[in-house]
Design an enzyme around this catalytic site. Structure first.
Site, short mmCIF file in Angstrom:
data_model
loop_
_atom_site.label_atom_id
_atom_site.label_comp_id
_atom_site.label_asym_id
_atom_site.label_seq_id
_atom_site.Cartn_x
_atom_site.Cartn_y
_atom_site.Cartn_z
N ARG A 1 -36.29 27.05 -8.13
CA ARG A 1 -34.89 26.80 -7.77
C ARG A 1 -34.77 25.64 -6.79
O ARG A 1 -35.42 25.64 -5.75
CB ARG A 1 -34.29 28.06 -7.14
CG ARG A 1 -32.78 28.04 -7.09
CD ARG A 1 -32.25 29.29 -6.46
NE ARG A 1 -32.07 29.09 -5.04
CZ ARG A 1 -31.53 29.99 -4.22
NH1 ARG A 1 -31.13 31.17 -4.69
NH2 ARG A 1 -31.38 29.74 -2.95
N ASP B 1 -24.78 31.76 -3.33
CA ASP B 1 -25.75 31.35 -2.31
C ASP B 1 -25.10 30.56 -1.18
O ASP B 1 -24.17 29.78 -1.43
CB ASP B 1 -26.82 30.44 -2.94
CG ASP B 1 -27.51 31.10 -4.12
OD1 ASP B 1 -27.65 32.33 -4.13
OD2 ASP B 1 -27.91 30.37 -5.05
N HIS C 1 -23.40 34.81 -9.10
CA HIS C 1 -24.45 35.14 -10.07
C HIS C 1 -25.18 36.42 -9.67
O HIS C 1 -25.11 36.85 -8.51
CB HIS C 1 -25.42 33.98 -10.29
CG HIS C 1 -26.07 33.48 -9.04
ND1 HIS C 1 -25.46 32.63 -8.15
CD2 HIS C 1 -27.30 33.71 -8.53
CE1 HIS C 1 -26.27 32.36 -7.16
NE2 HIS C 1 -27.41 33.01 -7.35
C1 SIN Z 1 -30.83 33.69 -7.43
O1 SIN Z 1 -30.08 34.55 -6.99
O2 SIN Z 1 -30.86 32.56 -6.98
C2 SIN Z 1 -31.76 34.05 -8.56
C3 SIN Z 1 -31.08 34.14 -9.87
C4 SIN Z 1 -32.01 34.51 -10.98
O3 SIN Z 1 -33.22 34.66 -10.72
O4 SIN Z 1 -31.58 34.65 -12.11
#
Ligand code: SIN
Length: 275
Positions: free
Chosen positions: A265, A97, A250
């Protein structure tokens, strides 16, 4: 008493802790573990949005994501939601991110509110371990490079956001960020040399065309995502994952059609990245 189980190339599971009440000593230990592993998992946490925010603020100021829909009543908590009618999910490809920001966010805390019966795991990759396993020749070439990262093709007006995801994002007119960062950063917490390119937001190497950049970027992406550099986290309700954007990638696995998955988040501000 905190118990910690380190995981191969990236991360550690932490037990014996209630994130609602953390002692200074526990926090110090968690900070050292986070710097070392880049990724912490906590299970069975009962966190109100306020408690989630309180825990996040112990690591730095909150970064309010300008593209994600916030949780109602909590503008600094982003909602990561997939509903039964939606085909695509948020974060379904490898990425880290905020690399499009001049000062990329430190990391995010993702808290599981509602999960599908099976599936909906998140994969993580360790970018320091991936750097370590490259040849000395490749390492030295990469140390001389910088890369361009952008949000335009993902969140901007020209982004190919599927119709059924349109209400998950906003502010396309604010997706104007392009940032340059070293391809190999000295990680701000661990001091480890760490690869800092990702398939989501990196567009090319500085001074190279996109076409010239693509083959080397693809090679690096294949290398970072090798199984020995990755870990698959199986969520349970109340689990919280806290990842370092400068140390990990991720990917949210999209394998639960017709079901709901809802996560909260919170993202924490970072610092400029240096080679
Ligand atoms: C994200 O990319 O921030 C989401 C990750 C997730 O939902 O597992």
């Amino acid at each position: 008493m905190i118990q910690c189980t380190p995981i191969g190339a990236v991360g550690a599971e932490v037990d014996g802790i209630d994130l609602n009440m953390i002692s200074d000593e526990d926090l110090e230990n968690l900070k050292a573990l986070f710097a070392e592993t880049g990724l912490l998992f906590f299970r069975d946490q009962e966190l109100s949005p306020e408690a989630h925010l309180d825990f996040a603020k112990k690591w730095g100021p909150i970064n309010v994501n300008r593209f994600f829909t916030p949780v109602e009543g909590y503008p600094s908590i982003a909602e990561v939601r997939k509903e039964p009618h939606q085909q695509y999910n948020i974060g379904g490809n490898w990425h880290t991110d905020h690399s499009y920001d001049q000062i990329p966010a430190l990391g995010s805390m993702l808290y599981a509110k509602e999960l599908p019966k099976v599936g909906g795991d998140t994969l993580f990759a360790g970018c320091a371990a991936a750097f370590d396993t490259l040849s000395e020749g490749m390492k030295s070439t990469l140390r001389s490079l910088r890369a361009v990262h952008s949000s335009r093709h993902v969140f901007g007006k020209s982004a190919a956001i599927p119709d059924d995801m349109a209400d998950l994002f906003g502010n396309a007119d604010k997706a104007l960020q392009d940032a340059e960062h070293p391809v190999v950063i000295k990680h701000p917490l661990s001091g480890r040399e760490t690869l800092y390119v990702n398939p989501g937001f990196t567009t090319r190497f500085v001074g190279w065309t996109e076409k010239e950049s693509n083959s080397l970027l693809s090679l690096l992406y294949e290398h970072i995502s090798r199984p020995e550099h990755t870990y698959r986290f199986q969520w349970s309700k109340g689990a919280l994952a806290f990842w370092d954007n400068r140390a990990t990638w991720h990917l949210a696995v999209n394998d639960y059609p017709g079901e709901t998955r809802l996560m909260h988040r919170i993202t924490i501000e970072g610092e400029p990245l240096e080679p």
